[in-house]
Every structure is written in structure tokens, then in C-alpha cells.
Design an enzyme around this catalytic site. Structure first.
Site, PDB file in Angstrom:
ATOM      1  N   LYS A 186       0.840  -1.206   0.000  1.00 63.69           N
ATOM      2  CA  LYS A 186       0.000   0.000   0.000  1.00 63.69           C
ATOM      3  C   LYS A 186       0.875   1.254   0.000  1.00 63.69           C
ATOM      4  CE  LYS A 186      -3.827  -1.865   2.790  1.00 63.69           C
ATOM      5  NZ  LYS A 186      -4.904  -1.671   1.819  1.00 63.69           N
TER       6      LYS A 186
ATOM      7  N   ARG B  93     -10.302 -11.588   2.031  1.00 65.03           N
ATOM      8  CA  ARG B  93     -11.105 -12.694   1.483  1.00 65.03           C
ATOM      9  C   ARG B  93     -10.337 -14.016   1.522  1.00 65.03           C
ATOM     10  NH1 ARG B  93     -11.604  -9.325  -3.975  1.00 65.03           N
ATOM     11  NH2 ARG B  93     -11.361  -7.693  -2.405  1.00 65.03           N
TER      12      ARG B  93
END
Ligand code: BES
Ligand code: ZN
Ligand code: ZN
Length: 511
Positions: free
Chosen positions: A290, A364
């Protein structure tokens, strides 16, 4: 854990004007014609001081506003805090919760040690008294909460305790209020617990210390038990999703399983509920790293898992006649020589294979193993909660969480719980169109979709792991993150989901 506020579940059948306290909080609606019974009585004793503040226009009763009036020895309270309740005709239970929160926040800011709460009085008849009592207690905890366990000097300028009492002169009314208040104390404390664990940074909470926290919670809570799978046990069970995400960190991943068996007999009339919460103790993005800006906020990427942890605490303390699983996959997502990489194909616990296209879509990857585990435990209902996608934050802002799933009835029940708890949800789709985007050419699934509808494609991915089980997915990205100080609360984690999930479970239990 250091707790700063003690809500005493005791009322005094004292006259409001005589009640001795540093601060007495009363509510006022912006569209009220004149003063309600409580304000009228206090106003009389104070020689018209309340009426004056309102008539001069200094206080209009708008939500999130307040005014302080001094008692000057005319009443038992040293100060009266007028709290704005907004419009009466639009008022929800959240108005009283927020008013209690504002009062408690103000008391802490003023470094006071006692607060008398009578903000429910203005609602007269609009809501059930037990619900009002519960909302007041929840609000009092919410507003007084502070996170400063690592501030070593000066207690951050606050008093070290705050005693809050709910004041109601009428004994019949008080009895009803008190019933709800007791539940509200349990829920409020659970939410504060969630906020503290969530606010702890990545060097304090990692998968192993989170597991230790869960074990300790279970040890100290009747009816709660805890099992933890370490990396070797994850390996033995083939939980490849959790292992892949955790592979880049020296802090190995864990699967934390809490069980609450409140309905002892197998013939329970209620469904077994599985709560699955994402606990990424720090999300750097991994190899798909990120940007540096605000990356520190990603210590809060464990909020979903913590909401499950704290909900289990509340459910056990409320002694609900239910069986509930709290399933918390925990991992730290870091880049290193041992990290999972874009392009990897991972075999998950369900047996389904996933092509990793972005290591930052890690939530996920751990949730799919948690969901498959819940299915294997034969949960009748599964609800997952996760700070899953920035896309959900873009779609809904920081005011409500996304609600997805495969069961309309469950969705309706959750939306009713959202209404009651003041933790809002908004429905979003996650059907076949979105699932189509998650198909891979070289594995069963891939872990990212196209640029568009990121919250929906993420949910469509999760859907592949619940089979026919009734399932709901709550995307809470943005509920805890980026939140600064407001009139009702301090910044940092809000513990979103604890009130919502507990309220849902109470409704399932018929409470
Ligand atoms: N933890 C983030 C989601 C997030 C973003 C939560 C901002 C709160 C605020 C999640 O793991 C993530 O990075 N998701 C990616 C998914 C993408 C790579 C498909 C995202 O949202 O950008
Ligand atoms: Zn991520
Ligand atoms: Zn994440």
C-alpha cells in the site's frame, strides 16, 4: 485492561432537583413547545435559567449541541447539561444513545467524576423504557471511552473514574429502565473492550497475542470456550488461505475459535449462528504494498475479528439461550522473502483453488477458510464481518456498512438490528454478474475482480465458500478507520458491529 468508567446500575428515587452530582444531563428537543416535565421542574428551581438559554437562542436543541447551566446551590447538581435531541418527530433510539454519549464525553472532557443521566425523560412514551435504559447505558460507555493505555504521563488530563447514574424519580418507570440498563451495561462494556483491543497497535496485537487475548476472555467468561489452531495445525488441516496471507510475517497466523453453548440441549429451537470476523492485525498490502499515507490506520484491519470477539463476550454475559461460534482467522499481511506473491495459486480449506492477483486483497483469502470452517461446523446461519474493501468506503462513506448475502430474511433481521442498535447497514448486490468476474482461467477463482464494484465482487468471492448456508456479509471498511473526534466520542476504533451483532443475536433468542 484499564477501564475508566463505571456505570452504576442503581437509581435513586430522588427528586431530580435534589440529586447531588457534578453534572446532571437532561435532554431537549429542537421542536419542543416549551419545557418537558423534567426541565420545567429544574427551571423553576433555577429561577428560569433554562428557559433563558433557550429563549435567547443560545441553545436550540439541535443534535450534537449542548449548554451548561450552573446550579449555584439552588439544586443538588453543580451543573446542568442541556443536551440537544434534534427533532422529536424524527427521533430514533439513537437520539437518546447519542445524547447519553455526548453527556458522558463532556463529563470526561470536564474531568468530572460523576454524571447524572436524565436524557431519557424528554422521550416520555415514545419508546419502551427498557430500550431507553439500554440505549442510555450503551451511550454512556461509548461517550466516555478513551484509549490512552500507553500514555504514561498525566492520565491524558482526565479523571481516572467516572460514575454514571441513570436518574428517574418514578419507581415504576425506574424498574423498567433498569432492566434495559443492565443489558446496556454488558453491551456497552463489550463495545469498549472491542475498541481497546482494536486500537492496540500491530506491535502489541499480532495473531498470537490476539489468540492469547481470546483465551483469557474465554477463561474469565462463563459459558465461553476457546480453541486456537497454530500454523502447524492450520497446515495439517489445509487452511491454505490463512497460511498464504500469514506467510510473510514472523508472527505466524492463527485460527481462533470461540464457542458459546447457551442452549445446552441439541434440541435447541434456535439456529446455531457462526460469526466469522477478519482479523488482519496489520495490513501493509504485502508484496502488492500500500502507499505510505495513513498506512498506520491498517492496525484497525482486525476490527471485524475483534467485533466477533467482543460480541461473544456480550452474548455469554447476557446468557442468551443460543449456540454461537466466533471464528476469527488472524494473520499479519507483510512483504518479505517468505510472503505469498501475485500469481500464486493457493488451495483453500474448502478445496477450491485461488489465483492470487493482488496480495492486498488478503481479507477474502483468510475469510474463505473461516467461512468453510463454519460450514463444516454445521452452522445454520453465518454472518461475516470485515474491513474488506476500500470500495465499500467509497460507495457508502463512513456512515454505514455494506450488507450483502444470500438470504433476504437474514438481511431483514440484520437491518432491524441495525435500526435498533444505531449501527447502520445498507444493502448491496453480490450476485452472478459479480461472481463471473472472480473466475480464473488457471484456478477455480481469482482474488480480485475488475476496477468496478469492488465491494460487490469481494462479497461474490466469499459467497463461493458458504454453499447453501444462510449467509450475510458485513463490509465495515471505513466504520472504524479515519474516524476523528466527534461530539459524541473520541477518535480511533468505534467498535462497530458489537451492538449490531449482539442485538441481532438477542432477537434470535427472542429477547
Ligand atoms: N483492509 C483493506 C480494505 C480497507 C481499505 C479497509 C481502506 C479500510 C480502509 C483490504 O485488505 C484491501 O486492501 N482491499 C483492497 C482490495 C483490492 C486490492 C481488490 C482495496 O480495497 O483496495
Ligand atoms: Zn489489504
Ligand atoms: Zn485488509
Amino acid at each position: 485492561m484499564r477501564e475508566i468508567i463505571k456505570v452504576e446500575v442503581a437509581g435513586r428515587k430522588a427528586d431530580l432537583a435534589e440529586y447531588p452530582t457534578e453534572l446532571l444531563a437532561v435532554g431537549h428537543f429542537s421542536d419542543a413547545k416549551g419545557l418537558d416535565r423534567i426541565c420545567k421542574q429544574l427551571d423553576k428551581e433555577l429561577g428560569g435559567a433554562i428557559r433563558a438559554v433557550i429563549e435567547l437562542g443560545d441553545f436550540k436543541g439541535k443534535q450534537k449541541t449542548n449548554a451548561v447551566i450552573y446550579g449555584n446551590g439552588r439544586i443538588g447538581a453543580k451543573r446542568v447539561l442541556l443536551v440537544g435531541l434534534g427533532e422529536r418527530k424524527k427521533a430514533t433510539l439513537d437520539a437518546v444513545r447519542k445524547a447519553a454519549a455526548l453527556a458522558a464525553n463532556t463529563a470526561v472532557k470536564m474531568k468530572l467524576k460523576s454524571l447524572g443521566l436524565a436524557v431519557h425523560g424528554a422521550f416520555g412514551g415514545k419508546f419502551d423504557l427498557a430500550a431507553l435504559g439500554r440505549a442510555c447505558a450503551e451511550g454512556a460507555y461509548f461517550g466516555s471511552y478513551r484509549y490512552d493505555e500507553f500514555v504514561t504521563e498525566g492520565n491524558n488530563g482526565r479523571a481516572d473514574s467516572l460514575s454514571v447514574e441513570l436518574i428517574e424519580p418514578d419507581s415504576a418507570k425506574f424498574r423498567k429502565l433498569n432492566k434495559g440498563l443492565a443489558d446496556g451495561v454488558i453491551i456497552g462494556r463489550a463495545q469498549s473492550y472491542a475498541r481497546t483491543v482494536a486500537n492496540r497497535p500491530g506491535n502489541v496485537i499480532n495473531p498470537d497475542t490476539l489468540a492469547a487475548e481470546a483465551r483469557q476472555l474465554a477463561k474469565g467468561t462463563a459459558g465461553l470456550s476457546c480453541t486456537v489452531f497454530d500454523d502447524k495445525q492450520l497446515q495439517a488441516r489445509g487452511m491454505g488461505g490463512i497460511l498464504a496471507v500469514g506467510s510473510g510475517s514472523a508472527n505466524k497466523p492463527r485460527l481462533i475459535i470461540l464457542r458459546y453453548d447457551g442452549a445446552k440441549k441439541a434440541a435447541s429451537k434456535h439456529a446455531t449462528v457462526g460469526l466469522v470476523g477478519k482479523a488482519i492485525t496489520f495490513d501493509s498490502g504485502g508484496i502488492s504494498i500500500k502507499p505510505a499515507q495513513r498506512m498506520d490506520q491498517m492496525k484497525l484491519d482486525k476490527s471485524g475479528g475483534i467485533a466477533v470477539l467482543a460480541t461473544m463476550k456480550a452474548v455469554a454475559e447476557l446468557k442468551l439461550p443460543l449456540n454461537v461460534y466466533g471464528i476469527i482467522p488472524a494473520a499479519e499481511n507483510l512483504p518479505s522473502g517468505t510472503s505469498y506473491r501475485p500469481g500464486d495459486i493457493v488451495t483453500t480449506y474448502s478445496g477450491k483453488t485461488v489465483e492470487v492477483q493482488n496480495t492486498d486483497a488478503e481479507g477474502r483469502m483468510i475469510l474463505c477458510d473461516g467461512l468453510a470452517y463454519a460450514v463444516k461446523q454445521k452452522c445454520d446461519v453465518i454472518i461475516d464481518i470485515a474491513t474488506l474493501t476500500g470500495a465499500c468506503l467509497v460507495a457508502l462513506g463512513k456512515y454505514m456498512a455494506g450488507l450483502m448475502g444470500n438470504d433476504d430474511r437474514l438481511g431483514k433481521q440484520l437491518r432491524a438490528a441495525a435500526e435498533q442498535s444505531g449501527e447502520k447497514l445498507w444493502p448491496m448486490p453480490s450476485g452472478d454478474e459479480y461472481a463471473e468476474e472472480m473466475k480464473s482461467k488457471i484456478a477455480d477463482l481469482k482474488n480480485i475482480g475488475s476496477r468496478w464494484g469492488g465491494a460487490c465482487t469481494a462479497a461474490a468471492f466469499l459467497r463461493q465458500f458458504v454453499g447453501e448456508t444462510n449467509w450475510a456479509h458485513l463490509d465495515i471498511a471505513g466504520m472504524d478507520l479515519f474516524e476523528r473526534e466527534t461530539p459524541v466520542s473520541t477518535g480511533g476504533s468505534r467498535g462497530f458491529g458489537v451492538r449490531l451483532l449482539t442485538t441481532y443475536l438477542m432477537s434470535v433468542a427472542g429477547k
